[in-house]
Design a protein around this motif. Structure first.
Motif, PDB file in Angstrom:
ATOM      1  N   ALA A   1       0.856  -1.180   0.000  1.00 32.37           N
ATOM      2  CA  ALA A   1       0.000   0.000   0.000  1.00 32.37           C
ATOM      3  C   ALA A   1       0.892   1.229   0.000  1.00 32.37           C
ATOM      4  O   ALA A   1       1.995   1.215   0.561  1.00 32.37           O
ATOM      5  CB  ALA A   1      -0.907   0.006   1.224  1.00 32.37           C
ATOM      6  N   ALA A   2       0.432   2.309  -0.628  1.00 30.13           N
ATOM      7  CA  ALA A   2       1.194   3.557  -0.692  1.00 30.13           C
ATOM      8  C   ALA A   2       0.357   4.666  -0.085  1.00 30.13           C
ATOM      9  O   ALA A   2      -0.764   4.932  -0.534  1.00 30.13           O
ATOM     10  CB  ALA A   2       1.555   3.885  -2.137  1.00 30.13           C
ATOM     11  N   VAL A   3       0.903   5.321   0.931  1.00 32.86           N
ATOM     12  CA  VAL A   3       0.178   6.338   1.686  1.00 32.86           C
ATOM     13  C   VAL A   3       1.002   7.619   1.725  1.00 32.86           C
ATOM     14  O   VAL A   3       2.209   7.580   1.996  1.00 32.86           O
ATOM     15  CB  VAL A   3      -0.122   5.863   3.122  1.00 32.86           C
ATOM     16  CG1 VAL A   3      -0.880   6.935   3.900  1.00 32.86           C
ATOM     17  CG2 VAL A   3      -0.923   4.561   3.110  1.00 32.86           C
ATOM     18  N   VAL A   4       0.352   8.729   1.467  1.00 34.66           N
ATOM     19  CA  VAL A   4       0.998  10.044   1.511  1.00 34.66           C
ATOM     20  C   VAL A   4       0.333  10.877   2.600  1.00 34.66           C
ATOM     21  O   VAL A   4      -0.893  11.020   2.627  1.00 34.66           O
ATOM     22  CB  VAL A   4       0.876  10.764   0.150  1.00 34.66           C
ATOM     23  CG1 VAL A   4       1.360  12.201   0.247  1.00 34.66           C
ATOM     24  CG2 VAL A   4       1.670  10.009  -0.904  1.00 34.66           C
ATOM     25  N   VAL A   5       1.151  11.405   3.503  1.00 34.10           N
ATOM     26  CA  VAL A   5       0.649  12.239   4.604  1.00 34.10           C
ATOM     27  C   VAL A   5       1.492  13.512   4.617  1.00 34.10           C
ATOM     28  O   VAL A   5       2.455  13.638   5.369  1.00 34.10           O
ATOM     29  CB  VAL A   5       0.751  11.514   5.960  1.00 34.10           C
ATOM     30  CG1 VAL A   5      -0.110  12.225   7.006  1.00 34.10           C
ATOM     31  CG2 VAL A   5       0.349  10.058   5.852  1.00 34.10           C
ATOM     32  N   THR A   6       1.147  14.451   3.734  1.00 36.82           N
ATOM     33  CA  THR A   6       1.953  15.659   3.584  1.00 36.82           C
ATOM     34  C   THR A   6       1.046  16.874   3.429  1.00 36.82           C
ATOM     35  O   THR A   6      -0.180  16.765   3.381  1.00 36.82           O
ATOM     36  CB  THR A   6       2.860  15.592   2.337  1.00 36.82           C
ATOM     37  OG1 THR A   6       2.028  15.612   1.168  1.00 36.82           O
ATOM     38  CG2 THR A   6       3.715  14.345   2.328  1.00 36.82           C
ATOM     39  N   ARG A   7       1.677  18.032   3.287  1.00 36.72           N
ATOM     40  CA  ARG A   7       0.930  19.243   2.959  1.00 36.72           C
ATOM     41  C   ARG A   7       0.181  19.039   1.643  1.00 36.72           C
ATOM     42  O   ARG A   7       0.658  18.316   0.761  1.00 36.72           O
ATOM     43  CB  ARG A   7       1.881  20.436   2.837  1.00 36.72           C
ATOM     44  CG  ARG A   7       2.732  20.657   4.075  1.00 36.72           C
ATOM     45  CD  ARG A   7       3.297  22.082   4.129  1.00 36.72           C
ATOM     46  NE  ARG A   7       3.918  22.517   2.903  1.00 36.72           N
ATOM     47  CZ  ARG A   7       5.183  22.254   2.548  1.00 36.72           C
ATOM     48  NH1 ARG A   7       5.947  21.524   3.335  1.00 36.72           N
ATOM     49  NH2 ARG A   7       5.687  22.734   1.428  1.00 36.72           N
ATOM     50  N   PRO A   8      -0.979  19.682   1.481  1.00 33.55           N
ATOM     51  CA  PRO A   8      -1.809  19.442   0.282  1.00 33.55           C
ATOM     52  C   PRO A   8      -1.070  19.642  -1.031  1.00 33.55           C
ATOM     53  O   PRO A   8      -1.246  18.858  -1.975  1.00 33.55           O
ATOM     54  CB  PRO A   8      -2.951  20.450   0.447  1.00 33.55           C
ATOM     55  CG  PRO A   8      -3.059  20.669   1.916  1.00 33.55           C
ATOM     56  CD  PRO A   8      -1.656  20.575   2.443  1.00 33.55           C
ATOM     57  N   GLU A   9      -0.223  20.675  -1.115  1.00 32.19           N
ATOM     58  CA  GLU A   9       0.463  20.926  -2.379  1.00 32.19           C
ATOM     59  C   GLU A   9       1.442  19.812  -2.727  1.00 32.19           C
ATOM     60  O   GLU A   9       1.614  19.458  -3.903  1.00 32.19           O
ATOM     61  CB  GLU A   9       1.172  22.286  -2.352  1.00 32.19           C
ATOM     62  CG  GLU A   9       2.213  22.461  -1.250  1.00 32.19           C
ATOM     63  CD  GLU A   9       1.650  23.038   0.047  1.00 32.19           C
ATOM     64  OE1 GLU A   9       2.408  23.744   0.746  1.00 32.19           O
ATOM     65  OE2 GLU A   9       0.473  22.777   0.338  1.00 32.19           O
ATOM     66  N   ASN A  10       2.074  19.222  -1.705  1.00 33.64           N
ATOM     67  CA  ASN A  10       2.984  18.114  -1.982  1.00 33.64           C
ATOM     68  C   ASN A  10       2.213  16.843  -2.334  1.00 33.64           C
ATOM     69  O   ASN A  10       2.631  16.068  -3.203  1.00 33.64           O
ATOM     70  CB  ASN A  10       3.885  17.866  -0.777  1.00 33.64           C
ATOM     71  CG  ASN A  10       4.964  18.929  -0.629  1.00 33.64           C
ATOM     72  OD1 ASN A  10       5.288  19.629  -1.594  1.00 33.64           O
ATOM     73  ND2 ASN A  10       5.513  19.068   0.556  1.00 33.64           N
TER      74      ASN A  10
END
Length: 329
Positions: free
Chosen positions: A47-56
């Motif tokens: 699984a691939a999860v991104v937890v960053t600022r919206p622009e990133n």
């Protein structure tokens, strides 16, 4: 670069928890490293999860051609304002995705560490703790650090708390990585200016728990704070006072301060304290909550900051003190 790593349940070998730092100056640098990491993971069944600022997050979505398998999570949902809650949330993330069939969960995270040293230290502690707390979980974490936006001490702490540093071309050991137990024992206890003032309430030798709770509650009753915030703080005071009486040595002393923006309480005793730098980041007896050992763990979840001084952590004149801090919202 071929994005493979060992570690985590079902991935025998070297690293207990792959935990990497990605230092970047521009969004393009972030994408150049993180997109292949996420893309390779999806190809391997992770699984691939991104937890960053919206622009990133948007830039990474674009780089992965809006792949519907890419999960974007609000940082406020995962990295809550209290670090034990963040550990629980990351573990839950691993459980959910592996239960759905993922081999492992790759997380690209970016933490907002706050505007001052107090917050930086708290999240440095978290980043060090998870090297142990997430061992055995099907996770691979990369923490992105914007070297333009964040202060230099935060960049330096990333090198101390992550085993590997990643770039588009390499994944190499961090030259400054410090073993968690060593780093945690060496972190300073931030100064609290309220402790230099006369406390609002002081008990020199705690004996009457019920009376003490009523006294603390009475002092907090008129504060401009939500009732549940005050109740959480009272419960944390109860837990730490009870711990001091049961496990410490007399006398047990309590001091309470309030200000327009925070509540501070110290509970001190003459005992040696905890000989465990990871104490309070999970129940003392693991999943078996019936055995107790939840006092410090609860306090870390109920208060914004829990600081331990004296004892084995920061030896001084003898005894140990736990300082609870909650900000009024």
């Amino acid at each position: 670069m071929n994005w493979t790593a060992t570690g985590g349940a079902g991935h025998p070998a070297a690293e207990a928890f792959p935990h990497d730092a990605l230092l970047y100056d521009t969004p393009e640098q972030l994408v150049a490293t993180a997109a292949p990491f996420l893309r390779d993971g999806l190809a391997e069944g992770d699984a691939a999860v991104v937890v960053t600022r919206p622009e990133n997050a948007a830039a990474l979505r674009d780089a992965l051609d809006d792949d519907p398998r890419l999960h974007v999570v609000d940082p406020g949902e995962l990295y809550r304002n209290r670090t034990p809650g963040a550990i629980t949330a990351v573990r839950r993330l691993a459980e959910q995705h592996t239960a759905a069939g993922a081999k492992r969960v790759r997380v690209l995270g970016e933490i907002e560490q706050g505007p001052d040293e107090r917050g930086w230290l708290e999240w440095e502690r978290y980043e060090s703790v998870i090297n142990e707390a997430l061992a055995g979980w099907n996770l691979w974490g990369i923490c992105a650090v914007d070297t333009v936006r964040v202060p230099q001490p935060v960049v330096e702490s990333a090198l101390r708390t992550h085993r590997q540093v990643v770039t588009p071309a390499s994944r190499t050991p961090s030259p400054a990585f410090t073993p968690p137990e060593q780093l945690l024992r060496g972190l300073p206890v931030p100064r609290e200016p309220l402790e230099d003032t006369h406390p609002r309430l002081e008990a020199a030798d705690v004996a009457d728990f019920i009376g003490l709770r009523h006294a603390v509650a009475a002092e907090l009753a008129g504060l401009p704070a939500p009732a549940d915030l005050v109740e959480d703080f009272l419960l944390a005071v109860d837990e730490m006072t009870s711990n001091a009486v049961r496990h410490g040595q007399p006398p047990v002393r309590l001091r309470l301060w309030t200000s327009p923006d925070r509540i501070v309480c110290t509970i001190a005793d003459g005992g040696p304290g905890w000989d465990d730098p990871f104490a309070g980041y999970g129940p003392a007896h693991g999943e078996d909550l019936s055995r107790g050992g939840m006092g410090l763990w609860l306090a870390r979840q109920l208060c914004d900051h829990v600081d331990i001084s004296g004892g084995v952590h920061h030896p001084g004149d003898g005894g140990v003190s736990v300082r609870l801090t909650t900000f009024l919202r």
